[in-house]
Design a protein around this motif. Structure first.
Motif, short mmCIF file in Angstrom:
data_model
loop_
_atom_site.label_atom_id
_atom_site.label_comp_id
_atom_site.label_asym_id
_atom_site.label_seq_id
_atom_site.Cartn_x
_atom_site.Cartn_y
_atom_site.Cartn_z
N THR A 113 2.95 2.60 -10.96
CA THR A 113 2.56 1.41 -10.19
C THR A 113 1.53 0.55 -10.90
OG1 THR A 113 0.78 2.63 -9.05
CG2 THR A 113 2.97 2.71 -8.06
N TYR A 114 1.27 0.82 -12.18
CA TYR A 114 0.18 0.12 -12.87
C TYR A 114 0.37 -1.39 -12.88
CZ TYR A 114 -3.01 -1.33 -16.57
OH TYR A 114 -3.99 -1.97 -17.28
N ILE A 142 1.67 1.91 -3.72
CA ILE A 142 0.63 2.35 -4.65
C ILE A 142 -0.08 3.63 -4.20
CG2 ILE A 142 0.20 -0.01 -5.41
CD1 ILE A 142 -2.24 -0.10 -3.63
N TYR A 149 -6.49 -5.14 -2.72
CA TYR A 149 -7.10 -3.84 -2.46
C TYR A 149 -8.34 -3.67 -3.33
CZ TYR A 149 -4.46 -2.61 -6.66
OH TYR A 149 -3.93 -2.59 -7.92
N LEU A 164 -8.06 4.14 -4.69
CA LEU A 164 -7.71 2.86 -4.08
C LEU A 164 -8.21 2.83 -2.64
CD1 LEU A 164 -4.05 2.50 -5.38
CD2 LEU A 164 -6.13 1.56 -6.35
N ARG A 204 -0.12 -2.94 -9.48
CA ARG A 204 -1.52 -2.90 -9.06
C ARG A 204 -2.33 -3.98 -9.78
NH1 ARG A 204 -3.97 1.23 -10.84
NH2 ARG A 204 -2.29 2.25 -11.98
N ARG A 205 -2.04 -4.23 -11.03
CA ARG A 205 -2.74 -5.29 -11.75
C ARG A 205 -2.37 -6.66 -11.18
NH1 ARG A 205 -4.74 -4.37 -16.93
NH2 ARG A 205 -5.25 -6.59 -16.80
N TYR A 261 0.82 -1.21 0.00
CA TYR A 261 0.00 0.00 0.00
C TYR A 261 0.85 1.26 0.00
CZ TYR A 261 -4.65 -1.99 0.33
OH TYR A 261 -5.85 -2.63 0.05
N SER A 317 -10.59 -0.98 -5.69
CA SER A 317 -10.36 0.21 -6.50
C SER A 317 -11.65 0.67 -7.15
CB SER A 317 -9.30 -0.05 -7.57
OG SER A 317 -9.72 -1.05 -8.46
N SER A 364 -3.96 -7.06 -7.50
CA SER A 364 -5.26 -6.40 -7.38
C SER A 364 -6.17 -7.06 -6.35
CB SER A 364 -5.96 -6.37 -8.74
OG SER A 364 -6.14 -7.70 -9.23
#
Length: 594
Positions: A499-500, A235, A510, A536, A503-504, A232, A512, A507
């Protein structure tokens, strides 16, 4: 202050009418109090300049002083009454400091913190009640070796809440960003340490015997906090909230260290125990120094720009090179790069974990393989987090937010004190290793670590690389940026773009909410601008706490229909029933037994 403490007797009592507070000066409380005094000193210097914004609120400085003193006396308390009194005073004063701005979102975050901290206090009170039921005493000396597994579980749950251990962490990312930066520095740099001290007290002083269940609980929740906080922090785009998540990550690492030490105590493995406890003590100091300096630096950035989002900052290196240099060193050291003090403390943890792998016939030791992998992955996330922080806030071009003024020299001096001390600890840690055996019965073998030699080799390597890579003929080319003007700050990287991929990939950890907005007055394929917004959310807050809160509210509204009927006779019966229960409680548990 420290000299005055050293002149006091090892044990003394302060009578206050029908109550008396007892205090004991021991090695571990002295170590924690030295950290508290040192961090409070340079944060107080910082407050002399930063606190000018609160000159119209004199009570702010009163609460700040009460907050510091309450943490100090909590550490030295030697009985239940004094410990809970100063613990509660610490909680209330920090709550009043958090809500000092008195805005709606500030009040919401403040009351969330107040609720969670009192939830943790309730568990701690239950643990003390079980100890009192066994010993018929409130003095800590009588509690030594008396805490069973249930008592330890209740106490640790209470301290987990205060330390921000997942899943009890939800208050921390809300309270730290909205609190004044000097308060955030104190809460993250010192207050979390007080919770760790409470865990230390129960695990290594009050515990009747080492329980495998407790060590497993510490390792699992510490591991979860370590990974969760690092992810966390990576991101998040808020300049203070990502530091709060980084604190969760570090508290998770410390909890792992305590779990490993407790495991080693159970197996009577002195080398592992020494390494793990040394890691806990050293990492607490390192985190206090570096995280407080980073929160103070973030406070200066916010004061200069009045902006919290990294996506709207940039180019602050040109405004204040001195601030950039201090934050750069603190970020590098926080990333545990050698020869930093964080690298040294994590080296102790890695050595303890690798030694634990050699323990045969125990299921917990097999889990250390996964633990080492998660620790390494979290370290990568934290390194990338501070690269993101430095690149977006200080490097590049300004994204539209202008710096109103430059940092005050006193503020820069306040940040430089912990940064310089961190460099000292990382470069010459031997004085701390000599201090640890005096403060606690530890035995540290040779770590085969020479940071001074390592620093010299690193410096020479960089110098040689700079000499051979430099070139006199610099070729300048025009950069192609998808048809955009080079001066356009919108073409720079953002938190979302950096951070894409992570994050994917993660995922599931978290929640979104994405939103895309277009210009309505232009045809579909000729949009002049597109606004993409992604929010997020903390998965525990969104999927656990919010449904739980809604359920409690519905149940409360249902019960209220039967309790609040407006009948005065029913209300009087409630009073008599409460008195009867209190009298029964006194007879069963408090009255002197023959």
């Amino acid at each position: 202050m420290l000299l005055f403490i050293l002149t006091l007797p090892n044990y003394f009592t302060v009578p206050l009418g029908f109550l008396s507070f007892s205090f004991r000066l021991e090695s571990i409380p002295l170590y924690f109090s030295c950290m508290l005094l040192f961090v409070s000193f340079y944060i107080s210097l910082y407050t002399l300049s930063y606190g000018k914004a609160f000159q119209d609120k004199p009570h702010f400085f009163l609460f700040l002083s009460v907050f510091m003193l309450s943490m100090f006396f909590t550490i030295f308390s030697n009985d239940v009454i004094s410990f809970l009194f100063f613990w509660e005073l610490m909680s209330l004063s920090s709550f009043l400091l958090v809500i000092s701005e008195e805005k709606e979102e500030v009040l919401k975050a403040g009351f969330l913190y107040l609720f969670m901290t009192h939830l943790g206090t309730a568990f701690i009170i239950l643990a003390f009640f079980l100890l009192y039921a066994k010993t018929s005493s409130f003095n800590f000396d009588s509690f030594k070796g008396m805490a069973d597994a249930l008592t330890l579980f209740l106490a640790l749950t209470g301290f987990f809440v205060k330390a921000g251990i997942v899943p009890f962490h939800v208050w921390l990312p809300h309270a730290h960003p909205i609190a004044p930066s000097n308060v955030s520095a104190l809460m993250s740099g010192v207050m979390l340490n007080v919770a760790i001290y409470g865990m230390f007290k129960f695990l290594f002083d009050f515990s009747s015997q080492p329980y495998a269940f407790i060590s497993l609980l510490l390792i699992i929740l510490g591991n979860l906090s370590l990974f969760y906080g690092a992810l966390y922090a990576f991101i998040d785009k808020d300049i203070k909230r990502f530091l709060a998540y980084s604190s969760i990550e570090n508290m998770g690492a410390i909890t792992i260290g305590m779990g490993v030490a407790y495991f080693a105590l159970q197996k009577q493995l002195q080398p592992i125990y020494s390494l793990a406890v040394s890691f806990v003590l050293l990492h607490l100091l390192n985190h206090s120094l570096l995280k407080s300096s980073l929160f103070m630096g973030a406070g200066i950035v916010v004061k200069m720009t009045h902006e919290y989002s990294m996506n709207k900052l940039g180019g602050l290196y040109k405004v204040s090179p001195g601030l950039f240099l201090l934050i750069l060193v603190a970020s590098l050291y926080m990333s545990a790069l050698p020869p930093s003090n964080m690298f040294l403390s994590e080296l102790l943890l890695y050595k303890a974990l690798f030694l634990s792998l050699q323990v045969k016939g125990d299921m917990i030791s097999h889990a250390f393989v996964l633990l080492i992998a998660v620790l390494a992955l979290s370290g990568i996330f934290i390194g990338a987090t501070f690269v993101k922080f430095l690149g977006l806030v200080f490097l590049g071009k300004s994204r539209g937010t202008k710096a109103a003024d430059k940092p005050n020299p006193l503020e820069l001096l306040s940040i430089s004190i912990p940064v310089v001390f961190s460099i000292l600890v990382g470069t010459y840690p031997y004085f701390l290793f000599r201090l640890f055996p005096y403060n606690y019965p530890l035995y540290l073998k040779d770590l085969s670590y020479t940071p001074i030699s390592f620093s010299l080799i690193l410096f020479l390597t960089l110098l040689i690389a700079f000499y051979f890579l430099r070139t006199k003929n610099i070729r300048v080319y025009e950069t192609w940026m998808c048809g955009l003007d080079e001066e356009n700050p919108s073409a720079q990287a953002t938190v979302l773009s950096q951070t894409y991929s992570i994050r994917r990939l993660f995922s599931m950890f978290y929640s979104s909410l994405s939103e895309v907005s277009f210009d309505e007055d232009v045809k579909k394929y000729f949009r002049r601008s597109v606004l993409y917004k992604e929010e997020l959310k903390d998965v525990f807050e969104d999927r656990v706490y919010k449904p739980l809160v809604y359920s409690v509210i519905e149940a409360s509204n249902y019960v209220r229909k039967f309790l609040q009927t407006g009948n005065i006779n029913l209300y009087i019966s409630y009073i008599f029933l409460t008195l009867a229960l209190c009298f029964l409680f006194y007879i069963l548990f408090i009255a002197v037994r023959p």
